[in-house]
Design a protein around this motif. Structure first.
Motif, PDB file in Angstrom:
ATOM      1  N   CYS A 236      14.388  -0.858   0.695  1.00 12.37           N
ATOM      2  CA  CYS A 236      13.090  -1.477   0.990  1.00 12.37           C
ATOM      3  C   CYS A 236      12.079  -0.421   1.435  1.00 12.37           C
ATOM      4  O   CYS A 236      12.452   0.603   2.018  1.00 12.37           O
ATOM      5  CB  CYS A 236      13.234  -2.517   2.100  1.00 12.37           C
ATOM      6  SG  CYS A 236      14.437  -3.836   1.756  1.00 12.37           S
ATOM      7  N   LEU A 237      10.813  -0.702   1.173  1.00 15.69           N
ATOM      8  CA  LEU A 237       9.739   0.193   1.598  1.00 15.69           C
ATOM      9  C   LEU A 237       8.456  -0.598   1.798  1.00 15.69           C
ATOM     10  O   LEU A 237       8.086  -1.416   0.952  1.00 15.69           O
ATOM     11  CB  LEU A 237       9.498   1.273   0.532  1.00 15.69           C
ATOM     12  CG  LEU A 237       8.261   2.159   0.712  1.00 15.69           C
ATOM     13  CD1 LEU A 237       8.410   3.065   1.934  1.00 15.69           C
ATOM     14  CD2 LEU A 237       8.014   2.997  -0.546  1.00 15.69           C
ATOM     15  N   VAL A 238       7.793  -0.366   2.925  1.00 17.13           N
ATOM     16  CA  VAL A 238       6.415  -0.827   3.104  1.00 17.13           C
ATOM     17  C   VAL A 238       5.567   0.403   3.389  1.00 17.13           C
ATOM     18  O   VAL A 238       6.018   1.335   4.049  1.00 17.13           O
ATOM     19  CB  VAL A 238       6.260  -1.872   4.233  1.00 17.13           C
ATOM     20  CG1 VAL A 238       7.120  -3.095   3.949  1.00 17.13           C
ATOM     21  CG2 VAL A 238       6.603  -1.288   5.590  1.00 17.13           C
ATOM     22  N   MET A 239       4.340   0.388   2.890  1.00 15.78           N
ATOM     23  CA  MET A 239       3.554   1.606   2.969  1.00 15.78           C
ATOM     24  C   MET A 239       2.066   1.294   2.818  1.00 15.78           C
ATOM     25  O   MET A 239       1.679   0.387   2.095  1.00 15.78           O
ATOM     26  CB  MET A 239       4.000   2.553   1.843  1.00 15.78           C
ATOM     27  CG  MET A 239       3.374   3.914   1.829  1.00 15.78           C
ATOM     28  SD  MET A 239       4.200   5.017   0.631  1.00 15.78           S
ATOM     29  CE  MET A 239       3.832   4.179  -0.916  1.00 15.78           C
ATOM     30  N   LEU A 240       1.267   2.048   3.533  1.00 19.67           N
ATOM     31  CA  LEU A 240      -0.178   2.065   3.345  1.00 19.67           C
ATOM     32  C   LEU A 240      -0.513   3.438   2.791  1.00 19.67           C
ATOM     33  O   LEU A 240      -0.222   4.460   3.426  1.00 19.67           O
ATOM     34  CB  LEU A 240      -0.910   1.833   4.672  1.00 19.67           C
ATOM     35  CG  LEU A 240      -2.432   1.973   4.661  1.00 19.67           C
ATOM     36  CD1 LEU A 240      -3.067   0.922   3.769  1.00 19.67           C
ATOM     37  CD2 LEU A 240      -2.999   1.881   6.074  1.00 19.67           C
ATOM     38  N   SER A 241      -1.095   3.485   1.604  1.00 17.42           N
ATOM     39  CA  SER A 241      -1.340   4.784   0.980  1.00 17.42           C
ATOM     40  C   SER A 241      -2.597   4.761   0.124  1.00 17.42           C
ATOM     41  O   SER A 241      -3.171   3.705  -0.144  1.00 17.42           O
ATOM     42  CB  SER A 241      -0.138   5.189   0.111  1.00 17.42           C
ATOM     43  OG  SER A 241       0.018   4.280  -0.972  1.00 17.42           O
ATOM     44  N   ASN A 242      -2.995   5.943  -0.305  1.00 16.30           N
ATOM     45  CA  ASN A 242      -4.167   6.100  -1.158  1.00 16.30           C
ATOM     46  C   ASN A 242      -3.749   5.950  -2.615  1.00 16.30           C
ATOM     47  O   ASN A 242      -2.913   6.694  -3.106  1.00 16.30           O
ATOM     48  CB  ASN A 242      -4.791   7.481  -0.923  1.00 16.30           C
ATOM     49  CG  ASN A 242      -6.118   7.643  -1.643  1.00 16.30           C
ATOM     50  OD1 ASN A 242      -6.289   7.190  -2.759  1.00 16.30           O
ATOM     51  ND2 ASN A 242      -7.049   8.320  -1.001  1.00 16.30           N
ATOM     52  N   MET A 243      -4.329   4.966  -3.281  1.00 16.90           N
ATOM     53  CA  MET A 243      -4.074   4.773  -4.705  1.00 16.90           C
ATOM     54  C   MET A 243      -5.397   4.786  -5.447  1.00 16.90           C
ATOM     55  O   MET A 243      -6.174   3.832  -5.359  1.00 16.90           O
ATOM     56  CB  MET A 243      -3.331   3.456  -4.955  1.00 16.90           C
ATOM     57  CG  MET A 243      -1.918   3.434  -4.403  1.00 16.90           C
ATOM     58  SD  MET A 243      -1.002   1.966  -4.954  1.00 16.90           S
ATOM     59  CE  MET A 243       0.632   2.316  -4.256  1.00 16.90           C
ATOM     60  N   ASN A 244      -5.660   5.908  -6.099  1.00 17.36           N
ATOM     61  CA  ASN A 244      -6.869   6.031  -6.921  1.00 17.36           C
ATOM     62  C   ASN A 244      -8.147   5.782  -6.114  1.00 17.36           C
ATOM     63  O   ASN A 244      -9.071   5.095  -6.557  1.00 17.36           O
ATOM     64  CB  ASN A 244      -6.796   5.065  -8.110  1.00 17.36           C
ATOM     65  CG  ASN A 244      -5.454   5.137  -8.821  1.00 17.36           C
ATOM     66  OD1 ASN A 244      -5.023   6.221  -9.202  1.00 17.36           O
ATOM     67  ND2 ASN A 244      -4.792   4.008  -8.960  1.00 17.36           N
ATOM     68  N   GLY A 245      -8.180   6.339  -4.897  1.00 10.98           N
ATOM     69  CA  GLY A 245      -9.357   6.243  -4.054  1.00 10.98           C
ATOM     70  C   GLY A 245      -9.445   4.987  -3.218  1.00 10.98           C
ATOM     71  O   GLY A 245     -10.405   4.806  -2.470  1.00 10.98           O
ATOM     72  N   GLU A 246      -8.452   4.116  -3.321  1.00  8.18           N
ATOM     73  CA  GLU A 246      -8.413   2.881  -2.531  1.00  8.18           C
ATOM     74  C   GLU A 246      -7.209   2.913  -1.604  1.00  8.18           C
ATOM     75  O   GLU A 246      -6.151   3.445  -1.950  1.00  8.18           O
ATOM     76  CB  GLU A 246      -8.291   1.659  -3.460  1.00  8.18           C
ATOM     77  CG  GLU A 246      -9.428   1.500  -4.450  1.00  8.18           C
ATOM     78  CD  GLU A 246     -10.494   0.568  -3.949  1.00  8.18           C
ATOM     79  OE1 GLU A 246     -10.512   0.284  -2.739  1.00  8.18           O
ATOM     80  OE2 GLU A 246     -11.300   0.116  -4.776  1.00  8.18           O
ATOM     81  N   GLN A 247      -7.354   2.329  -0.406  1.00 12.84           N
ATOM     82  CA  GLN A 247      -6.232   2.167   0.500  1.00 12.84           C
ATOM     83  C   GLN A 247      -5.491   0.885   0.128  1.00 12.84           C
ATOM     84  O   GLN A 247      -6.085  -0.193   0.120  1.00 12.84           O
ATOM     85  CB  GLN A 247      -6.708   2.105   1.947  1.00 12.84           C
ATOM     86  CG  GLN A 247      -7.253   3.430   2.478  1.00 12.84           C
ATOM     87  CD  GLN A 247      -6.152   4.481   2.572  1.00 12.84           C
ATOM     88  OE1 GLN A 247      -5.167   4.327   3.282  1.00 12.84           O
ATOM     89  NE2 GLN A 247      -6.319   5.566   1.835  1.00 12.84           N
ATOM     90  N   VAL A 248      -4.215   1.014  -0.198  1.00 20.88           N
ATOM     91  CA  VAL A 248      -3.437  -0.112  -0.699  1.00 20.88           C
ATOM     92  C   VAL A 248      -2.179  -0.290   0.143  1.00 20.88           C
ATOM     93  O   VAL A 248      -1.495   0.683   0.483  1.00 20.88           O
ATOM     94  CB  VAL A 248      -3.044   0.100  -2.177  1.00 20.88           C
ATOM     95  CG1 VAL A 248      -2.152  -1.048  -2.684  1.00 20.88           C
ATOM     96  CG2 VAL A 248      -4.290   0.225  -3.041  1.00 20.88           C
ATOM     97  N   VAL A 249      -1.886  -1.532   0.487  1.00 16.84           N
ATOM     98  CA  VAL A 249      -0.643  -1.883   1.169  1.00 16.84           C
ATOM     99  C   VAL A 249       0.369  -2.279   0.107  1.00 16.84           C
ATOM    100  O   VAL A 249       0.096  -3.146  -0.735  1.00 16.84           O
ATOM    101  CB  VAL A 249      -0.841  -3.051   2.151  1.00 16.84           C
ATOM    102  CG1 VAL A 249       0.494  -3.422   2.809  1.00 16.84           C
ATOM    103  CG2 VAL A 249      -1.875  -2.699   3.204  1.00 16.84           C
ATOM    104  N   THR A 250       1.524  -1.631   0.146  1.00 20.86           N
ATOM    105  CA  THR A 250       2.588  -1.904  -0.810  1.00 20.86           C
ATOM    106  C   THR A 250       3.830  -2.364  -0.071  1.00 20.86           C
ATOM    107  O   THR A 250       4.232  -1.746   0.917  1.00 20.86           O
ATOM    108  CB  THR A 250       2.932  -0.646  -1.627  1.00 20.86           C
ATOM    109  OG1 THR A 250       1.738  -0.099  -2.183  1.00 20.86           O
ATOM    110  CG2 THR A 250       3.895  -0.972  -2.750  1.00 20.86           C
ATOM    111  N   VAL A 251       4.451  -3.442  -0.552  1.00 25.50           N
ATOM    112  CA  VAL A 251       5.703  -3.947   0.013  1.00 25.50           C
ATOM    113  C   VAL A 251       6.704  -4.068  -1.123  1.00 25.50           C
ATOM    114  O   VAL A 251       6.469  -4.776  -2.103  1.00 25.50           O
ATOM    115  CB  VAL A 251       5.522  -5.321   0.689  1.00 25.50           C
ATOM    116  CG1 VAL A 251       6.869  -5.851   1.184  1.00 25.50           C
ATOM    117  CG2 VAL A 251       4.537  -5.224   1.848  1.00 25.50           C
TER     118      VAL A 251
END
Length: 314
Positions: A236-251
Motif C-alpha cells: 500500500c502507498l498514500v502520497m502527496l506529490s507533484n504530477m505535471n505541475g499539480e499537487q495530487v493525492v494518490t492512494v
C-alpha cells in the motif's frame, strides 16, 4: 460592464473545470493499475479523478500511522518531550520486530518521524501509550477524528496497522491525506530520506531509511508519504506529490509487488498528462483477479450472515 466580464470569466472557469472533470471521467476507464483498489484527487479536494474500487473497505496496514500522526499533532502534547519505550501491555497482532530497547527514551518528534518514514511499529505504539488518557483513549481519538473528516467507512483498532481490523477505503484515505498535509511536520517527517535516531537511558543511536523510494527522487516533489504492508492488505502507498505541475493525492491499496504502488503512481502521472493507459504485468493482473474474487465471496458471505441474523438463524 465589469460585472458582465466577471460573470463571463466565472462561466468560462466553470466550463473549463467541468470539461476537465469530464475528460478525466472518460479516460479513467482506460487507466491500467496494478493496485486492486485506488483513488487520486487534486490536493485539497475530495473529488476523485481516479476511482478503482475506491469505496471498498479493506485492511490498510501501516497507512494507519498517518492517522496516528494526525492525532499526535492535534493533541498539542510537546514534541520535544522525552518518552519511554515501555514493554507492550497488549500482544502485537502481527510481527512487531524492533531494534529499539525497552526502557530507553526518545523525543516525541523523533518517535513520530521514524513511525512515519520507516514505519517503526514500536514508535507508533509508544506514542499511543503516552497520549493523555492512555492507549485506549488514543484509539478512540483516531476513530473520532475519522468521523470528523467524513471517513465514514473507516475503523481503527490500533495505532500501528499491525491488525487487519484497521480498515478503510481509498476514498476515505484521500480525506486523511488532505487533513494530514495541513501539518507541515507530518509532511517533513514522512518524507525524511534517512535519519539517525538518538536514544537515552541507555544512550545509543539507530539508523532509519524511508520506505518509499520516490521520496529520493526530486522530480516527484513528494510532500507527504506513507507505505504499508500486511499479507492481507498487500502493498500500500498514500502520497502527496507533484504530477505535471499539480499537487495530487494518490492512494494505492493492495498491490502484489514492492514496487507495484510506485509503478502505479507513475502510470497515474502519465495518464493525467497524456491519457496513456499504461501497462500492467500479467502477474499483477492475475493477483487482482484473485483478490477481486475473494472480495466478492466475502461480501456474499457477509450478506448471508446478515440475512440469517435478521431472521434469527444461528
Amino acid at each position: 460592464m465589469y460585472r458582465r466580464v466577471l460573470s463571463g470569466l466565472m462561466c468560462l472557469m466553470f466550463i473549463s473545470a467541468m470539461s476537465k472533470a469530464y475528460a478525466h471521467e472518460q479516460r479513467a476507464e482506460t487507466l491500467q493499475l496494478a493496485s486492486v483498489n485506488a483513488a487520486a484527487a487534486y490536493a485539497g479536494s475530495n473529488e476523485l479523478v481516479v476511482d478503482k474500487h475506491a469505496d471498498r473497505i479493506v485492511p490498510i496496514a501501516s497507512i494507519t500511522k498517518l492517522m496516528t500522526a494526525l492525532v499526535v499533532m492535534e493533541s498539542g502534547e510537546p514534541l520535544n518531550e522525552w518518552l519511554e519505550f515501555r514493554k507492550r501491555h497488549l500482544p502485537a497482532a502481527a510481527n512487531a520486530y524492533t531494534r529499539i530497547r525497552v526502557g530507553s527514551e526518545m523525543r516525541r518528534a523523533d518517535m513520530l518521524r521514524i513511525a512515519l518514514m520507516s514505519s517503526e511499529n514500536f514508535a507508533a505504539y509508544t506514542l499511543a501509550r503516552h497520549h493523555p488518557g492512555g492507549y485506549d483513549a488514543f484509539v478512540q481519538a483516531m476513530n473520532k477524528k475519522a468521523l470528523e473528516l467524513g471517513m465514514t467507512r473507516t475503523t481503527f483498532v490500533d495505532p500501528t496497522g499491525l491488525s487487519v481490523e484497521n480498515r478503510s477505503t481509498a476514498a476515505d484515505l484521500i480525506r486523511l491525506v488532505n487533513a494530514a498535509s495541513k501539518h507541515p511536520q507530518i509532511g517533513d517527517y514522512s518524507t525524511t530520506r534517512y535519519y539517525t535516531g538518538r536514544f537515552r537511558q541507555p544512550r545509543y543511536s539507530l539508523s532509519f531509511g524511508n520506505t518509499n523510494v520516490l521520496v529520493h527522487r526530486d522530480s516527484w516533489g513528494v510532500g507527504l508519504s506513507k507505505t504499508g504492508y500486511l499479507s492481507e492488505a498487500g502493498r500500500c502507498l498514500v502520497m502527496l506529490s507533484n504530477m505535471n505541475g499539480e499537487q495530487v493525492v494518490t492512494v494505492l491499496l493492495d498491490s502484489l509487488g514492492t514496487r507495484s504502488p510506485m509503478g502505479d503512481a507513475g502510470r497515474i502521472r502519465n495518464w493525467l498528462d497524456t491519457g496513456a493507459p499504461g501497462k500492467v504485468a500479467a502477474a499483477a493482473k492475475a493477483y487482482e483477479q484473485e483478490k477481486n474474487a475473494a472480495y466478492t465471496t466475502a461480501r456474499r458471505q457477509d450478506a448471508v450472515s446478515d440475512e440469517q441474523a435478521a431472521v434469527g438463524v444461528n
